[in-house]
Design a protein around this motif. Sequence first.
Motif, mmCIF file in Angstrom:
data_model
loop_
_atom_site.group_PDB
_atom_site.id
_atom_site.type_symbol
_atom_site.label_atom_id
_atom_site.label_comp_id
_atom_site.label_asym_id
_atom_site.label_seq_id
_atom_site.Cartn_x
_atom_site.Cartn_y
_atom_site.Cartn_z
ATOM 1 N N ALA A 1 51.113 55.463 38.913
ATOM 2 C CA ALA A 1 50.288 56.862 38.358
ATOM 3 C C ALA A 1 49.019 56.572 38.852
ATOM 4 O O ALA A 1 48.428 55.689 39.091
ATOM 5 C CB ALA A 1 50.633 56.965 36.968
ATOM 6 N N THR A 2 48.058 57.827 38.602
ATOM 7 C CA THR A 2 46.658 57.716 38.826
ATOM 8 C C THR A 2 46.208 57.805 37.517
ATOM 9 O O THR A 2 46.229 58.850 36.657
ATOM 10 C CB THR A 2 46.116 58.853 39.877
ATOM 11 O OG1 THR A 2 46.941 58.448 40.948
ATOM 12 C CG2 THR A 2 44.776 58.914 40.102
ATOM 13 N N LEU A 3 45.082 57.061 37.216
ATOM 14 C CA LEU A 3 44.458 57.159 36.202
ATOM 15 C C LEU A 3 43.483 58.320 35.907
ATOM 16 O O LEU A 3 42.580 58.664 36.840
ATOM 17 C CB LEU A 3 43.409 55.934 35.984
ATOM 18 C CG LEU A 3 42.831 55.777 34.361
ATOM 19 C CD1 LEU A 3 43.634 55.744 33.198
ATOM 20 C CD2 LEU A 3 41.841 54.438 34.319
ATOM 21 N N LEU A 4 43.579 59.075 34.721
ATOM 22 C CA LEU A 4 42.722 60.421 34.484
ATOM 23 C C LEU A 4 41.552 59.869 33.545
ATOM 24 O O LEU A 4 40.324 60.187 33.831
ATOM 25 C CB LEU A 4 43.406 61.566 34.418
ATOM 26 C CG LEU A 4 44.564 61.897 35.097
ATOM 27 C CD1 LEU A 4 45.213 63.462 34.750
ATOM 28 C CD2 LEU A 4 43.416 62.481 36.573
ATOM 29 N N ARG A 5 42.057 59.413 32.446
ATOM 30 C CA ARG A 5 41.205 59.204 31.284
ATOM 31 C C ARG A 5 41.925 58.436 30.297
ATOM 32 O O ARG A 5 42.947 58.433 30.229
ATOM 33 C CB ARG A 5 40.535 60.392 30.749
ATOM 34 C CG ARG A 5 41.552 61.270 29.933
ATOM 35 C CD ARG A 5 41.087 62.626 29.503
ATOM 36 N NE ARG A 5 40.791 63.603 30.681
ATOM 37 C CZ ARG A 5 41.837 64.031 31.349
ATOM 38 N NH1 ARG A 5 42.989 64.208 30.897
ATOM 39 N NH2 ARG A 5 41.615 64.902 32.544
ATOM 40 N N ARG A 6 40.865 57.504 29.543
ATOM 41 C CA ARG A 6 41.105 56.803 28.244
ATOM 42 C C ARG A 6 40.434 57.458 27.185
ATOM 43 O O ARG A 6 39.280 57.448 27.260
ATOM 44 C CB ARG A 6 41.139 55.075 28.606
ATOM 45 C CG ARG A 6 41.707 54.450 27.292
ATOM 46 C CD ARG A 6 41.109 53.040 27.694
ATOM 47 N NE ARG A 6 41.296 52.218 26.382
ATOM 48 C CZ ARG A 6 40.566 51.207 26.062
ATOM 49 N NH1 ARG A 6 39.535 51.052 26.530
ATOM 50 N NH2 ARG A 6 41.073 50.520 24.995
ATOM 51 N N TYR A 7 41.181 57.431 26.040
ATOM 52 C CA TYR A 7 40.410 58.109 25.031
ATOM 53 C C TYR A 7 41.069 57.538 23.454
ATOM 54 O O TYR A 7 42.342 57.172 23.678
ATOM 55 C CB TYR A 7 40.432 59.318 25.145
ATOM 56 C CG TYR A 7 41.618 60.341 25.290
ATOM 57 C CD1 TYR A 7 42.339 60.960 24.221
ATOM 58 C CD2 TYR A 7 42.337 60.422 26.476
ATOM 59 C CE1 TYR A 7 43.425 61.450 23.973
ATOM 60 C CE2 TYR A 7 43.486 61.113 26.684
ATOM 61 C CZ TYR A 7 44.243 61.594 25.413
ATOM 62 O OH TYR A 7 45.165 62.353 25.633
ATOM 63 N N LYS A 8 40.395 57.845 22.339
ATOM 64 C CA LYS A 8 40.887 57.211 21.248
ATOM 65 C C LYS A 8 41.590 55.971 21.341
ATOM 66 O O LYS A 8 42.547 55.565 20.567
ATOM 67 C CB LYS A 8 42.022 58.277 20.659
ATOM 68 C CG LYS A 8 41.299 59.858 20.490
ATOM 69 C CD LYS A 8 42.388 60.709 19.866
ATOM 70 C CE LYS A 8 41.811 61.871 19.605
ATOM 71 N NZ LYS A 8 43.051 62.877 19.139
ATOM 72 N N ARG A 9 40.916 55.078 22.402
ATOM 73 C CA ARG A 9 41.303 53.896 22.336
ATOM 74 C C ARG A 9 42.830 53.610 22.769
ATOM 75 O O ARG A 9 42.750 52.746 23.351
ATOM 76 C CB ARG A 9 41.152 52.872 21.043
ATOM 77 C CG ARG A 9 39.777 52.612 20.567
ATOM 78 C CD ARG A 9 39.403 52.229 19.371
ATOM 79 N NE ARG A 9 39.891 50.771 19.440
ATOM 80 C CZ ARG A 9 39.983 49.993 18.177
ATOM 81 N NH1 ARG A 9 39.792 50.372 16.976
ATOM 82 N NH2 ARG A 9 40.359 48.656 18.120
ATOM 83 N N PHE A 10 43.755 54.174 22.071
ATOM 84 C CA PHE A 10 45.273 53.958 22.538
ATOM 85 C C PHE A 10 45.605 54.851 23.191
ATOM 86 O O PHE A 10 47.141 54.716 23.650
ATOM 87 C CB PHE A 10 45.926 53.741 21.111
ATOM 88 C CG PHE A 10 45.492 52.736 20.061
ATOM 89 C CD1 PHE A 10 45.796 51.570 20.379
ATOM 90 C CD2 PHE A 10 44.612 53.014 18.883
ATOM 91 C CE1 PHE A 10 45.281 50.599 19.399
ATOM 92 C CE2 PHE A 10 44.081 51.889 18.149
ATOM 93 C CZ PHE A 10 44.460 50.766 18.545
ATOM 94 N N LEU A 11 45.443 55.838 23.871
ATOM 95 C CA LEU A 11 45.725 57.002 24.666
ATOM 96 C C LEU A 11 45.237 56.994 26.037
ATOM 97 O O LEU A 11 43.840 56.645 26.086
ATOM 98 C CB LEU A 11 45.596 58.253 24.011
ATOM 99 C CG LEU A 11 46.434 58.498 22.616
ATOM 100 C CD1 LEU A 11 46.092 59.847 21.922
ATOM 101 C CD2 LEU A 11 47.500 57.960 22.426
#
Length: 239
Positions: free
Chosen positions: A9-19
Amino acid sequence: MQFPPLQPATLLRRYKRFLTDVSLPNGEEITLHCANTGKMTGCGEKGDRIWYSNSQSKTRKYPCSWELTELPNQVLACINTHRSNLLAVEALENKLIPELSAYDNLQTEVKYGEENSRIDILLTGENLPDCYVEVKSITLVKGTVGFFPDAVTTRGQKHLRELMHMKAQGKRAVIFFAGLHAGFDRFTVAKNIDPAYAKLLHQAIKEGVEVYAYACKFTLENQIPVAMQLTHAVPCFDL
Protein backbone atom coordinates in the motif's frame (compact mmCIF):
# COMPACT_ATOMS: atom_id res chain seq x y z
CA MET A 1 10.73 -15.43 11.42
CA GLN A 2 8.00 -15.79 8.81
CA PHE A 3 5.65 -12.90 8.16
CA PRO A 4 1.96 -13.46 7.68
CA PRO A 5 0.97 -12.81 4.03
CA LEU A 6 1.82 -9.19 3.25
CA GLN A 7 0.17 -6.79 0.86
CA PRO A 8 1.49 -3.44 -0.47
CA ALA A 9 0.00 0.00 0.00
CA THR A 10 1.04 3.65 -0.14
CA LEU A 11 1.39 5.56 3.13
CA LEU A 12 -0.88 8.59 3.46
CA ARG A 13 -0.65 9.58 7.13
CA ARG A 14 -0.04 8.30 10.66
CA TYR A 15 -2.01 9.82 13.54
CA LYS A 16 -3.07 9.17 17.13
CA ARG A 17 0.09 7.03 17.38
CA PHE A 18 -1.75 3.78 16.61
CA LEU A 19 -3.58 4.62 13.36
CA THR A 20 -2.31 4.84 9.78
CA ASP A 21 -4.19 5.64 6.60
CA VAL A 22 -2.96 4.02 3.38
CA SER A 23 -3.99 3.86 -0.24
CA LEU A 24 -4.32 0.41 -1.83
CA PRO A 25 -3.22 -0.31 -5.41
CA ASN A 26 -6.87 -0.10 -6.53
CA GLY A 27 -7.19 3.39 -5.04
CA GLU A 28 -9.22 2.36 -1.98
CA GLU A 29 -8.19 3.98 1.32
CA ILE A 30 -8.15 1.95 4.55
CA THR A 31 -6.95 2.47 8.11
CA LEU A 32 -4.28 0.19 9.59
CA HIS A 33 -3.27 -0.42 13.18
CA CYS A 34 0.28 0.72 13.96
CA ALA A 35 1.97 -1.21 16.80
CA ASN A 36 4.92 1.18 17.05
CA THR A 37 4.52 3.80 19.80
CA GLY A 38 7.76 5.65 19.01
CA LYS A 39 8.35 8.61 16.73
CA MET A 40 9.35 6.27 13.86
CA THR A 41 11.76 8.87 12.51
CA GLY A 42 12.79 7.92 8.98
CA CYS A 43 10.55 4.84 8.95
CA GLY A 44 7.62 6.13 6.99
CA GLU A 45 6.88 9.31 5.08
CA LYS A 46 3.85 10.17 2.98
CA GLY A 47 4.14 8.40 -0.34
CA ASP A 48 6.35 5.56 0.91
CA ARG A 49 5.47 2.02 -0.05
CA ILE A 50 4.48 -0.02 2.99
CA TRP A 51 3.50 -3.63 3.59
CA TYR A 52 0.63 -4.68 5.81
CA SER A 53 -0.89 -7.89 7.17
CA ASN A 54 -4.57 -8.77 7.54
CA SER A 55 -5.58 -10.71 10.65
CA GLN A 56 -9.03 -11.45 9.15
CA SER A 57 -10.35 -10.82 12.67
CA LYS A 58 -14.06 -10.11 12.94
CA THR A 59 -13.67 -8.49 16.36
CA ARG A 60 -10.78 -6.07 15.77
CA LYS A 61 -11.86 -2.58 14.74
CA TYR A 62 -8.76 -2.37 12.54
CA PRO A 63 -7.92 -5.93 11.45
CA CYS A 64 -5.01 -4.89 9.22
CA SER A 65 -1.57 -4.00 10.67
CA TRP A 66 1.32 -2.00 9.27
CA GLU A 67 4.33 -4.32 9.25
CA LEU A 68 7.11 -2.93 7.02
CA THR A 69 8.19 0.22 5.23
CA GLU A 70 10.11 0.11 1.97
CA LEU A 71 12.26 3.24 2.18
CA PRO A 72 13.12 5.37 -0.89
CA ASN A 73 16.55 3.67 -1.07
CA GLN A 74 14.68 0.30 -1.15
CA VAL A 75 15.92 -0.66 2.32
CA LEU A 76 13.25 -2.42 4.38
CA ALA A 77 12.39 -1.52 7.97
CA CYS A 78 10.01 -3.49 10.18
CA ILE A 79 7.97 -0.96 12.15
CA ASN A 80 6.06 -3.57 14.16
CA THR A 81 8.25 -3.57 17.27
CA HIS A 82 6.38 -6.60 18.63
CA ARG A 83 8.46 -8.57 16.13
CA SER A 84 11.75 -7.85 17.94
CA ASN A 85 11.07 -10.29 20.78
CA LEU A 86 10.07 -12.99 18.30
CA LEU A 87 13.30 -12.44 16.38
CA ALA A 88 15.40 -12.63 19.53
CA VAL A 89 13.67 -15.80 20.75
CA GLU A 90 14.12 -17.45 17.36
CA ALA A 91 17.81 -16.54 17.26
CA LEU A 92 18.37 -17.82 20.80
CA GLU A 93 16.54 -21.08 20.16
CA ASN A 94 18.62 -21.66 17.03
CA LYS A 95 21.87 -20.85 18.93
CA LEU A 96 22.64 -17.95 16.60
CA ILE A 97 23.82 -15.64 19.38
CA PRO A 98 27.19 -17.07 20.52
CA GLU A 99 27.34 -14.92 23.65
CA LEU A 100 24.16 -16.60 24.96
CA SER A 101 24.30 -20.02 23.30
CA ALA A 102 25.25 -22.00 26.44
CA TYR A 103 21.72 -21.77 27.84
CA ASP A 104 19.22 -24.56 27.18
CA ASN A 105 16.05 -23.17 28.76
CA LEU A 106 14.13 -20.06 27.69
CA GLN A 107 11.10 -18.37 29.21
CA THR A 108 9.40 -15.15 28.17
CA GLU A 109 7.54 -12.43 30.06
CA VAL A 110 8.70 -13.52 33.52
CA LYS A 111 7.92 -11.22 36.46
CA TYR A 112 11.03 -9.88 38.17
CA GLY A 113 12.72 -6.88 39.72
CA GLU A 114 11.81 -4.19 42.20
CA GLU A 115 9.64 -2.05 39.92
CA ASN A 116 6.94 -4.56 38.95
CA SER A 117 8.54 -5.52 35.64
CA ARG A 118 8.50 -8.46 33.27
CA ILE A 119 11.74 -9.56 31.64
CA ASP A 120 11.44 -10.21 27.92
CA ILE A 121 13.56 -13.38 28.06
CA LEU A 122 14.90 -15.40 30.99
CA LEU A 123 17.62 -17.92 30.14
CA THR A 124 18.57 -20.71 32.52
CA GLY A 125 20.98 -23.61 32.35
CA GLU A 126 22.73 -26.12 34.55
CA ASN A 127 25.65 -24.58 36.47
CA LEU A 128 25.02 -21.22 34.80
CA PRO A 129 23.83 -17.96 36.36
CA ASP A 130 20.29 -17.02 35.36
CA CYS A 131 20.44 -14.57 32.46
CA TYR A 132 17.91 -11.72 32.19
CA VAL A 133 17.58 -10.39 28.63
CA GLU A 134 15.74 -7.17 27.83
CA VAL A 135 15.06 -6.73 24.09
CA LYS A 136 14.86 -3.34 22.37
CA SER A 137 14.21 -2.50 18.71
CA ILE A 138 16.52 -0.58 16.38
CA THR A 139 14.41 1.30 13.85
CA LEU A 140 16.15 4.70 13.90
CA VAL A 141 19.01 4.75 11.38
CA LYS A 142 21.08 7.69 10.17
CA GLY A 143 23.60 6.94 7.47
CA THR A 144 24.72 3.44 8.43
CA VAL A 145 24.43 3.93 12.20
CA GLY A 146 21.56 2.44 14.18
CA PHE A 147 20.27 4.28 17.26
CA PHE A 148 18.08 3.63 20.30
CA PRO A 149 15.81 5.15 21.47
CA ASP A 150 13.89 7.21 18.91
CA ALA A 151 11.93 8.98 21.68
CA VAL A 152 12.30 9.52 25.43
CA THR A 153 11.67 6.17 27.10
CA THR A 154 10.97 6.18 30.82
CA ARG A 155 10.05 2.51 30.46
CA GLY A 156 13.48 1.78 29.00
CA GLN A 157 15.10 3.65 31.87
CA LYS A 158 13.20 1.47 34.33
CA HIS A 159 14.41 -1.66 32.56
CA LEU A 160 18.03 -0.55 32.88
CA ARG A 161 17.59 -0.04 36.61
CA GLU A 162 16.05 -3.51 36.91
CA LEU A 163 18.95 -5.09 35.00
CA MET A 164 21.50 -3.37 37.23
CA HIS A 165 19.65 -4.73 40.26
CA MET A 166 19.77 -8.29 38.88
CA LYS A 167 23.47 -7.95 38.08
CA ALA A 168 24.11 -6.83 41.66
CA GLN A 169 22.48 -10.08 42.78
CA GLY A 170 24.99 -12.14 40.81
CA LYS A 171 22.82 -12.81 37.75
CA ARG A 172 23.72 -12.10 34.13
CA ALA A 173 21.93 -9.06 32.76
CA VAL A 174 21.74 -8.28 29.06
CA ILE A 175 20.28 -5.49 26.99
CA PHE A 176 19.81 -6.85 23.47
CA PHE A 177 19.22 -4.38 20.63
CA ALA A 178 17.49 -6.22 17.78
CA GLY A 179 17.76 -4.62 14.38
CA LEU A 180 14.45 -4.16 12.60
CA HIS A 181 16.04 -2.00 9.89
CA ALA A 182 18.31 -3.46 7.22
CA GLY A 183 20.39 -0.32 6.71
CA PHE A 184 22.89 -0.11 9.62
CA ASP A 185 26.27 -1.66 10.40
CA ARG A 186 27.08 0.07 13.73
CA PHE A 187 25.09 0.97 16.81
CA THR A 188 25.09 3.65 19.49
CA VAL A 189 22.71 5.27 21.95
CA ALA A 190 20.75 8.37 20.90
CA LYS A 191 22.10 10.72 23.57
CA ASN A 192 20.47 13.77 22.01
CA ILE A 193 17.02 12.15 22.19
CA ASP A 194 17.10 10.70 25.71
CA PRO A 195 20.14 11.87 27.73
CA ALA A 196 18.81 10.15 30.87
CA TYR A 197 18.64 6.79 29.10
CA ALA A 198 22.15 7.27 27.71
CA LYS A 199 23.49 8.07 31.17
CA LEU A 200 21.80 5.03 32.70
CA LEU A 201 23.08 2.77 29.93
CA HIS A 202 26.63 3.98 30.54
CA GLN A 203 26.19 3.30 34.27
CA ALA A 204 24.72 -0.15 33.57
CA ILE A 205 27.69 -1.11 31.41
CA LYS A 206 30.08 -0.01 34.16
CA GLU A 207 28.19 -2.24 36.58
CA GLY A 208 28.47 -5.28 34.31
CA VAL A 209 25.28 -5.26 32.24
CA GLU A 210 26.11 -6.74 28.83
CA VAL A 211 25.11 -4.97 25.62
CA TYR A 212 24.71 -6.57 22.20
CA ALA A 213 23.32 -5.18 18.95
CA TYR A 214 22.40 -7.41 16.03
CA ALA A 215 21.69 -6.64 12.39
CA CYS A 216 18.90 -8.26 10.39
CA LYS A 217 18.09 -9.30 6.85
CA PHE A 218 14.85 -9.74 4.96
CA THR A 219 13.91 -12.56 2.61
CA LEU A 220 11.79 -11.78 -0.45
CA GLU A 221 9.88 -14.06 -2.79
CA ASN A 222 8.63 -12.56 -6.04
CA GLN A 223 9.60 -9.14 -4.59
CA ILE A 224 7.31 -9.64 -1.59
CA PRO A 225 8.86 -9.77 1.93
CA VAL A 226 8.18 -13.16 3.47
CA ALA A 227 10.63 -13.43 6.38
CA MET A 228 13.31 -11.72 8.41
CA GLN A 229 16.00 -12.86 10.79
CA LEU A 230 18.82 -11.55 12.95
CA THR A 231 22.16 -12.24 11.32
CA HIS A 232 25.25 -10.96 13.16
CA ALA A 233 26.50 -8.65 15.87
CA VAL A 234 27.49 -5.12 14.92
CA PRO A 235 29.99 -2.92 16.75
CA CYS A 236 28.64 -0.77 19.57
CA PHE A 237 30.43 2.55 20.16
CA ASP A 238 30.32 5.61 22.38
CA LEU A 239 28.03 4.01 24.94
